[in-house]
Design a protein around this motif. Structure first.
Motif, PDB file in Angstrom:
ATOM      1  N   MET A   1       0.835  -1.182   0.000  1.00 33.78           N
ATOM      2  CA  MET A   1       0.000   0.000   0.000  1.00 33.78           C
ATOM      3  C   MET A   1       0.882   1.248   0.000  1.00 33.78           C
ATOM      4  O   MET A   1       1.959   1.231   0.556  1.00 33.78           O
ATOM      5  N   GLN A   2       0.381   2.303  -0.602  1.00 31.90           N
ATOM      6  CA  GLN A   2       1.084   3.579  -0.590  1.00 31.90           C
ATOM      7  C   GLN A   2       0.984   4.187   0.800  1.00 31.90           C
ATOM      8  O   GLN A   2       0.226   3.739   1.636  1.00 31.90           O
ATOM      9  N   ASN A   3       1.735   5.284   1.015  1.00 34.61           N
ATOM     10  CA  ASN A   3       1.608   5.939   2.311  1.00 34.61           C
ATOM     11  C   ASN A   3       0.271   6.660   2.400  1.00 34.61           C
ATOM     12  O   ASN A   3      -0.332   7.016   1.392  1.00 34.61           O
ATOM     13  N   SER A   4      -0.193   6.867   3.617  1.00 33.09           N
ATOM     14  CA  SER A   4      -1.537   7.399   3.820  1.00 33.09           C
ATOM     15  C   SER A   4      -1.693   8.825   3.298  1.00 33.09           C
ATOM     16  O   SER A   4      -2.755   9.186   2.800  1.00 33.09           O
ATOM     17  N   GLU A   5      -0.645   9.657   3.372  1.00 32.60           N
ATOM     18  CA  GLU A   5      -0.767  11.033   2.888  1.00 32.60           C
ATOM     19  C   GLU A   5      -1.076  11.060   1.394  1.00 32.60           C
ATOM     20  O   GLU A   5      -1.914  11.839   0.940  1.00 32.60           O
ATOM     21  N   ALA A   6      -0.399  10.225   0.612  1.00 32.28           N
ATOM     22  CA  ALA A   6      -0.623  10.197  -0.835  1.00 32.28           C
ATOM     23  C   ALA A   6      -2.036   9.719  -1.168  1.00 32.28           C
ATOM     24  O   ALA A   6      -2.716  10.300  -2.018  1.00 32.28           O
ATOM     25  N   ILE A   7      -2.482   8.692  -0.479  1.00 29.37           N
ATOM     26  CA  ILE A   7      -3.819   8.154  -0.731  1.00 29.37           C
ATOM     27  C   ILE A   7      -4.889   9.154  -0.292  1.00 29.37           C
ATOM     28  O   ILE A   7      -5.845   9.413  -1.034  1.00 29.37           O
ATOM     29  N   LEU A   8      -4.738   9.728   0.894  1.00 35.44           N
ATOM     30  CA  LEU A   8      -5.725  10.693   1.382  1.00 35.44           C
ATOM     31  C   LEU A   8      -5.782  11.922   0.482  1.00 35.44           C
ATOM     32  O   LEU A   8      -6.861  12.475   0.250  1.00 35.44           O
ATOM     33  N   SER A   9      -4.659  12.337  -0.053  1.00 33.29           N
ATOM     34  CA  SER A   9      -4.639  13.471  -0.982  1.00 33.29           C
ATOM     35  C   SER A   9      -5.474  13.171  -2.224  1.00 33.29           C
ATOM     36  O   SER A   9      -6.245  14.015  -2.685  1.00 33.29           O
ATOM     37  N   LYS A  10      -5.349  11.961  -2.758  1.00 32.91           N
ATOM     38  CA  LYS A  10      -6.134  11.558  -3.934  1.00 32.91           C
ATOM     39  C   LYS A  10      -7.630  11.495  -3.598  1.00 32.91           C
ATOM     40  O   LYS A  10      -8.469  11.910  -4.386  1.00 32.91           O
ATOM     41  N   ILE A  11      -7.949  10.969  -2.424  1.00 35.30           N
ATOM     42  CA  ILE A  11      -9.350  10.869  -2.011  1.00 35.30           C
ATOM     43  C   ILE A  11      -9.946  12.263  -1.852  1.00 35.30           C
ATOM     44  O   ILE A  11     -11.065  12.527  -2.305  1.00 35.30           O
ATOM     45  N   LYS A  12      -9.212  13.171  -1.230  1.00 35.92           N
ATOM     46  CA  LYS A  12      -9.684  14.547  -1.057  1.00 35.92           C
ATOM     47  C   LYS A  12      -9.931  15.197  -2.410  1.00 35.92           C
ATOM     48  O   LYS A  12     -10.955  15.848  -2.628  1.00 35.92           O
ATOM     49  N   GLU A  13      -8.992  15.023  -3.316  1.00 33.49           N
ATOM     50  CA  GLU A  13      -9.099  15.609  -4.652  1.00 33.49           C
ATOM     51  C   GLU A  13     -10.355  15.121  -5.374  1.00 33.49           C
ATOM     52  O   GLU A  13     -11.051  15.878  -6.036  1.00 33.49           O
ATOM     53  N   GLU A  14     -10.649  13.845  -5.232  1.00 32.77           N
ATOM     54  CA  GLU A  14     -11.796  13.253  -5.924  1.00 32.77           C
ATOM     55  C   GLU A  14     -13.124  13.430  -5.192  1.00 32.77           C
ATOM     56  O   GLU A  14     -14.170  13.471  -5.824  1.00 32.77           O
ATOM     57  N   GLY A  15     -13.082  13.537  -3.859  1.00 32.87           N
ATOM     58  CA  GLY A  15     -14.327  13.449  -3.117  1.00 32.87           C
ATOM     59  C   GLY A  15     -14.853  14.682  -2.417  1.00 32.87           C
ATOM     60  O   GLY A  15     -16.040  14.759  -2.118  1.00 32.87           O
ATOM     61  N   VAL A  16     -13.989  15.652  -2.133  1.00 29.96           N
ATOM     62  CA  VAL A  16     -14.429  16.815  -1.359  1.00 29.96           C
ATOM     63  C   VAL A  16     -15.460  17.623  -2.146  1.00 29.96           C
ATOM     64  O   VAL A  16     -15.304  17.866  -3.341  1.00 29.96           O
ATOM     65  N   ASN A  17     -16.529  17.988  -1.450  1.00 29.90           N
ATOM     66  CA  ASN A  17     -17.623  18.799  -2.012  1.00 29.90           C
ATOM     67  C   ASN A  17     -18.317  18.138  -3.207  1.00 29.90           C
ATOM     68  O   ASN A  17     -18.812  18.829  -4.094  1.00 29.90           O
ATOM     69  N   LYS A  18     -18.340  16.826  -3.224  1.00 37.03           N
ATOM     70  CA  LYS A  18     -19.030  16.093  -4.285  1.00 37.03           C
ATOM     71  C   LYS A  18     -20.059  15.161  -3.669  1.00 37.03           C
ATOM     72  O   LYS A  18     -19.906  14.693  -2.547  1.00 37.03           O
ATOM     73  N   ASP A  19     -21.117  14.899  -4.421  1.00 34.35           N
ATOM     74  CA  ASP A  19     -22.141  13.956  -3.998  1.00 34.35           C
ATOM     75  C   ASP A  19     -21.629  12.548  -4.319  1.00 34.35           C
ATOM     76  O   ASP A  19     -21.590  12.155  -5.484  1.00 34.35           O
ATOM     77  N   ILE A  20     -21.235  11.823  -3.304  1.00 31.78           N
ATOM     78  CA  ILE A  20     -20.621  10.504  -3.494  1.00 31.78           C
ATOM     79  C   ILE A  20     -21.701   9.440  -3.483  1.00 31.78           C
ATOM     80  O   ILE A  20     -22.430   9.279  -2.507  1.00 31.78           O
ATOM     81  N   LYS A  21     -21.807   8.710  -4.586  1.00 30.54           N
ATOM     82  CA  LYS A  21     -22.821   7.660  -4.722  1.00 30.54           C
ATOM     83  C   LYS A  21     -22.294   6.302  -4.258  1.00 30.54           C
ATOM     84  O   LYS A  21     -23.034   5.471  -3.777  1.00 30.54           O
ATOM     85  N   LYS A  22     -20.989   6.080  -4.453  1.00 30.05           N
ATOM     86  CA  LYS A  22     -20.407   4.768  -4.132  1.00 30.05           C
ATOM     87  C   LYS A  22     -18.915   4.932  -3.870  1.00 30.05           C
ATOM     88  O   LYS A  22     -18.263   5.756  -4.503  1.00 30.05           O
TER      89      LYS A  22
END
Length: 142
Positions: A1-22
């Protein structure tokens, strides 16, 4: 697994302020890493606290004696396990509690975790949590 900072950064980029369906976490062909990575990812995604009741067993060996910290040793009881040739193990009947990150996505739907025969170590520990937690769904062959 990658380090948590890199993964969390990607998740934030994709998910913040968006309506997440899945939410789908793909750990296929993943050799593992540190449990702290997937712990951080879950905490960032979830809306409500997850209490996961699991048991863990560690074979009492010179290796584990050397690397287990005193807290771990004091929280576990010694037990012989009949299904494992009555060898002695340290066993805990505790669990894991995941408290949502205040700045997280606050997602309350199912989290699908994809696995395959090449999912190992801490990545496999994440897929195993699906058996103990209704919000997690593991798909694929371990």
């Amino acid at each position: 697994m990658q380090n948590s900072e890199a993964i969390l950064s990607k998740i934030k980029e994709e998910g913040v302020n968006k309506d997440i369906k899945k939410v789908v976490i793909d750990v296929r062909n993943n050799g593992g890493g540190g449990d702290g990575v997937w712990h951080s990812v879950l905490k960032y995604i979830i809306k409500d606290t997850l209490d996961v009741k699991v048991s863990a067993a560690y074979k009492k060996s010179k290796y584990m004696e050397k690397y287990a910290d005193e807290r771990t040793k004091s929280e576990m009881k010694s037990k012989k396990i009949s299904q494992l040739d009555n060898e002695e193990y340290w066993v805990t009947d505790g669990g894991l509690t995941f408290i949502p990150d205040a700045d997280g996505l606050h997602y309350d739907g199912k989290i699908y975790i994809l696995q395959d025969r090449e999912t190992y170590s801490s990545a496999h520990a994440l897929t195993s949590m699906a058996g103990y937690c209704d919000q997690l769904v593991s798909a694929g062959e371990p």
